[in-house]
Enzyme design. Structure first.
Site, PDB file in Angstrom:
ATOM      1  N   HIS A 135       0.851  -1.202   0.000  1.00  0.00           N
ATOM      2  CA  HIS A 135       0.000   0.000   0.000  1.00  0.00           C
ATOM      3  C   HIS A 135       0.885   1.250   0.000  1.00  0.00           C
ATOM      4  CE1 HIS A 135      -3.094   2.933   1.147  1.00  0.00           C
ATOM      5  NE2 HIS A 135      -2.169   3.414   1.953  1.00  0.00           N
ATOM      6  N   HIS A 140       1.787   5.051  -2.370  1.00  0.00           N
ATOM      7  CA  HIS A 140       2.124   6.443  -1.987  1.00  0.00           C
ATOM      8  C   HIS A 140       3.454   6.928  -2.566  1.00  0.00           C
ATOM      9  CE1 HIS A 140      -1.015   7.417   0.936  1.00  0.00           C
ATOM     10  NE2 HIS A 140      -0.867   6.226   1.488  1.00  0.00           N
ATOM     11  N   GLU A 181      -5.227   9.683  -0.192  1.00  0.00           N
ATOM     12  CA  GLU A 181      -5.653   8.271  -0.218  1.00  0.00           C
ATOM     13  C   GLU A 181      -6.598   7.957  -1.377  1.00  0.00           C
ATOM     14  OE1 GLU A 181      -3.460   6.682   3.116  1.00  0.00           O
ATOM     15  OE2 GLU A 181      -4.276   5.966   1.231  1.00  0.00           O
ATOM     16  N   SER A 200      -3.484   1.156  -4.916  1.00  0.00           N
ATOM     17  CA  SER A 200      -3.001  -0.137  -4.399  1.00  0.00           C
ATOM     18  C   SER A 200      -4.136  -1.158  -4.308  1.00  0.00           C
ATOM     19  CB  SER A 200      -2.353   0.046  -3.019  1.00  0.00           C
ATOM     20  OG  SER A 200      -3.259   0.702  -2.145  1.00  0.00           O
TER      21      SER A 200
HETATM   22  N1  HBI Z   1      -0.128   6.078  10.050  1.00  0.00           N
HETATM   23  N2  HBI Z   1       1.476   4.651   9.148  1.00  0.00           N
HETATM   24  C1  HBI Z   1       0.440   5.501   8.971  1.00  0.00           C
HETATM   25  N3  HBI Z   1      -0.010   5.737   7.723  1.00  0.00           N
HETATM   26  C2  HBI Z   1      -1.063   6.571   7.502  1.00  0.00           C
HETATM   27  O1  HBI Z   1      -1.475   6.805   6.338  1.00  0.00           O
HETATM   28  C3  HBI Z   1      -1.686   7.201   8.604  1.00  0.00           C
HETATM   29  C4  HBI Z   1      -1.179   6.936   9.882  1.00  0.00           C
HETATM   30  N4  HBI Z   1      -1.734   7.502  10.954  1.00  0.00           N
HETATM   31  C5  HBI Z   1      -2.808   8.459  10.864  1.00  0.00           C
HETATM   32  C6  HBI Z   1      -3.348   8.592   9.479  1.00  0.00           C
HETATM   33  N5  HBI Z   1      -2.763   8.034   8.426  1.00  0.00           N
HETATM   34  C7  HBI Z   1      -4.636   9.321   9.288  1.00  0.00           C
HETATM   35  O2  HBI Z   1      -5.113   9.865  10.475  1.00  0.00           O
HETATM   36  C8  HBI Z   1      -4.619  10.398   8.269  1.00  0.00           C
HETATM   37  O3  HBI Z   1      -5.963  10.538   7.918  1.00  0.00           O
HETATM   38  C9  HBI Z   1      -4.125  11.684   8.777  1.00  0.00           C
HETATM   39 FE    FE Z   2      -2.114   5.318   2.921  1.00  0.00          FE
END
Ligand code: HBI
Ligand code: FE
Length: 297
Positions: A135, A140, A181, A200
């Protein structure tokens, strides 16, 4: 098939403390990957590469190419970082899963992106709870090598830290969800995908562009920050930007007036709401969501 990356509604990770971000960094342990882990990457990469053809935005393919992300096996983060940091100053750091919101925002604000160091099992090919290396690094990372998108993500990180003071984390989480996302972009060739949660996901890649079920609405910052999202299945509404430059320009304005307006007139639009002010590209049938919800009933 469920959405690729499922995040429980609300606030599964908690907000946390931005200064503890380094506590969540683990080793990638590249030598610890089994042959099966690398085979799973190859399987996912080959399958998804076919599906994203003519559906992902050009910046995605440019990024994949420039960073050398291919099907030879799980990418080595150190090798990816040599190229990624040279292109936009971003670096990926291995984490074990979701991290709390504020450390996450802090990392983005420093051009660090947390990437899962693990890969799903072969029997989990289409569904994972936490963001795994496929993913994050397939979905990303290629986008983070685009200078304007990288500027947006860094700006978003700073914005997330500021939003905490206004108690607007949920609004920023929706902005992240509907851009980084699950974002779509209008191009001369038609709609293209830039959101990693779609890129993904084999099913959602086709669904987001071609299925008559979901709404597709022109991006509007306040509208997005006040629109609920699905965490258990394909999105029922997608927002469409004109370009990364326009998305970045939106992110550089002061959000405080928006926060005041939203505080004065709190709203949370449903997954299917359509507003008179919406620039509607597709008024979806919602047939997919209705059939999925009927299955669960
Ligand atoms: N942590 N590893 C990881 N990856 C993310 O995309 C992620 C996260 N923690 C919080 C988060 N995304 C979401 O709260 C976002 O919407 C900000
Ligand atoms: Fe993500």
């Amino acid at each position: 098939m469920k959405a690729e990356f499922v995040k429980e509604e609300g606030n599964p990770t908690g907000n946390g403390d931005p200064d503890t971000w380094a506590d969540y960094i683990v080793e990638q342990d590249y030598d610890g990957y089994s042959d099966e882990n690398h085979e799973t990457w190859k399987l996912l990469f080959d399958r998804q590469s076919e599906i994203v053809k003519n559906r992902a935005c050009d910046e995605f393919f440019k990024g994949q190419e420039s960073l050398g992300i291919d099907n030879s096996g799980i990418p080595n983060f150190d090798k990816v970082n040599e190229k990624l940091s040279a292109s936009t100053g971003f670096e990926i750091l291995p984490v074990a899963g979701l991290i709390p919101n504020l450390p996450f925002f802090k990392m983005l604000s420093m051009r660090k992106f947390p990437a899962g160091n693990f890969i799903r099992k072969k029997e989990q090919l289409d569904y994972i709870e936490e963001p795994d290396v496929f993913h994050d690094v397939f979905g990303h990372v290629p986008m983070l090598s685009d200078p304007v998108f990288a500027d947006y993500v860094e700006k978003f990180g700073h914005g997330g830290l500021r939003a905490n003071g206004f108690n607007m984390i949920d609004q920023l989480a929706r902005l992240y969800w509907y851009t980084v996302e699950f974002g779509l972009m209008k191009t001369a060739e038609g709609l293209r995908i830039y959101g990693a949660g779609i890129l993904s996901s084999p099913g959602e890649t086709v669904f987001s562009l071609e299925n008559p079920s979901p709404n597709r609405i022109g991006f509007d910052l306040k509208r997005v920050m006040q629109t609920n999202y699905r965490v258990d299945d394909y999105q029922q509404t997608y927002f469409v930007i004109e370009s990364f430059a326009k998305l970045f320009a939106l992110a550089t304005q002061d959000f405080a007036p928006f926060y005041e307006e939203m505080k004065a007139d709190p709203k949370l639009y449903s997954l299917t709401d359509m507003l008179d002010s919406d620039k509607v590209l597709t008024h979806g049938t919602q047939d997919y969501a209705k059939s999925r919800d009927a299955e669960k009933a």
